[in-house]
Design an enzyme around this catalytic site. Structure first.
Site, PDB file in Angstrom:
ATOM      1  CB  SER A   1      -0.855  -0.029   1.274  1.00  0.00           C
ATOM      2  OG  SER A   1      -1.431   1.232   1.540  1.00  0.00           O
TER       3      SER A   1
ATOM      4  CE1 TYR B   1      -5.111  -1.555   4.356  1.00  0.00           C
ATOM      5  CE2 TYR B   1      -3.870   0.440   3.858  1.00  0.00           C
ATOM      6  CZ  TYR B   1      -4.518  -0.702   3.438  1.00  0.00           C
ATOM      7  OH  TYR B   1      -4.582  -1.002   2.091  1.00  0.00           O
TER       8      TYR B   1
END
Ligand code: NAP
Ligand code: GCO
Length: 268
Positions: free
Chosen positions: A149, A162
Site C-alpha cells: 500500500s 493498516y
C-alpha cells in the site's frame, strides 16, 4: 547473449492462489493471471460471495476454483493449500491480496480492532506464505506477491493499524526474499495507489450537493496521473511479478500509484 523470449511473460500451466479474490483488486489480478495462462484458485469468507464470484469469473472467460477460507485461520489455510496442491497442482504463485482497513483515530481505536487488522493484513500473508513455501521449494521455484500500500511508506490520520500492517508486510516481503531466494523463490510486493474498489468507496462518496468527496479531490490533486487507479491498472505489474520475466527481481515493492510517491504535491 541469449535471445529474450517473450514467452517468459506467460504463465502457462502455473497454478496461482489469489487470496480474497471474490472482487476488487484480487479479482482483477486473478483474471489477468488467468489470461496469461495460469490456473486460478481463490478464497474468501462467504460461500455466497464465492459462488457469485465463480460466475463472474466465468463471464470473464476464467475457470476459477473458489474456497471458503479465512486467511487468519492457519488450519483452514493449510487445508485449502493441500486441496489445491492435490487437485489443481502444486502452487507456483501466491498473491497475498486479502485485506481489511479500519479508519479510526488511534486514540479511539480498541486494541482488538488494531489486532484484527494486523492479523488480516500481516499475520495472514505470513500464514499463507508459510503454507505454500514447502511445495515451492520441492518444485524448484515460486512467486509470492504481497499486496502492500501507499501506507507501506506513508502515514495518515486514522489508519495506524493498516499502516503498521502494510509497513510490516513490506519487511515480510524482504525477509521472505532473504530467507528463500536461494530456493529460487521470488517474493515481491505490489503497492497500489488509490484504486477505485469497495475498500475506498467511502472516500469517493458524492457529497449531498453532488460534489466530489474532499478526500477524492485530495487524491486527484496528490496523483500526477490526476485520477484514481482502476483494478485493471494492477494487472500488468502482477503478471510481470508472477512470471519468469522477473526471475532476478526479488524483495522489491513495485508501486502502482500514478506517481503519488514521487510527488511533493501541487504548488500553491
Ligand atoms: P476489497 O474489495 O475490500 O477486497 C478485499 C478482499 O479481501 C475481499 O474480497 C474480502 O473477501 C477479502 N478478505 C478480507 N478479509 C479476509 C479474510 N480474513 N479471509 C479471506 N478473505 C478476506 O478491497 P481491495 O481494495 O480490492 O483490496 C485488496 C487488497 O489491496 C487489500 O489488501 C488492500 O489493503 C490492498 N490495497 C487496496 C488499495 C485500494 O486503493 N483499493 C490500495 C492499496 C492496497 P470476503 O469479504 O469475501 O471474505
Ligand atoms: C486510506 C486508503 C488507503 C488505500 C491504499 C493506499 O484510507 O488511506 O484506504 O489505505 O486503500 O491502501 O495505497
Amino acid at each position: 547473449m541469449e535471445e529474450f523470449n517473450m514467452n517468459s511473460f506467460f504463465l502457462k500451466d502455473k497454478v496461482a492462489l489469489v487470496t480474497g479474490a471474490s472482487d476488487g483488486i484480487g479479482f482483477g489480478i486473478a483474471c489477468g493471471l488467468a489470461k496469461a495462462g495460469a490456473k486460478i484458485a481463490f478464497n474468501g469468507r462467504s460461500q455466497a460471495k464465492i459462488d457469485a464470484a465463480v460466475e463472474r469469473y466465468k463471464e470473464n472467460g476464467v475457470d476459477a476454483r473458489g474456497f471458503v477460507c479465512d486467511v487468519t485461520n492457519e488450519e483452514s489455510v493449510v487445508a485449502m493449500v493441500k486441496q489445491i496442491n492435490e487437485e489443481l497442482g502444486v502452487i507456483d504463485i501466491l498473491v497475498n491480496n486479502a485485506g481489511i482497513i479500519k479508519r479510526i483515530p488511534m486514540t479511539e481505536m480498541d486494541a482488538s480492532d488494531f489486532r484484527l487488522v494486523i492479523d488480516t493484513d500481516l499475520t495472514a500473508p505470513f500464514i499463507c506464505a508459510k503454507a505454500v513455501i514447502p511445495g515451492m521449494i520441492e518444485k524448484g521455484h515460486g512467486k509470492i506477491i504481497n499486496i502492500c500500500s501507499m501506507m507501506s511508506e506513508l502515514g495518515r490520520e486514522t489508519v495506524s493499524a493498516y499502516a503498521a500492517a502494510k509497513g510490516g508486510l513490506k519487511m515480510l516481503t524482504r525477509n521472505i526474499c532473504a530467507e528463500y531466494g536461494h530456493a529460487n523463490i521470488q517474493c515481491n510486493g505490489l503497492g497500489p495507489g488509490y484504486i477505485a474498489t469497495k475498500q475506498t468507496a467511502p472516500l469517493r462518496e458524492r457529497q449531498p450537493d453532488g460534489s466530489r468527496h474532499p478526500f477524492d479531490q485530495f487524491i486527484i490533486a496528490k496523483t500526477p496521473a490526476e485520477r484514481w487507479g482502476e483494478v485493471e491498472d494492477m494487472i500488468g505489474p502482477a503478471v510481470f511479478l508472477a512470471s519468469d520475466a522477473s526471475n532476478f527481481v526479488n524483495g522489491q515493492i513495485l508501486y502502482v500509484d500514478g506517481g503519488i510517491l514521487a510527488y511533493i504535491g501541487k504548488q500553491p
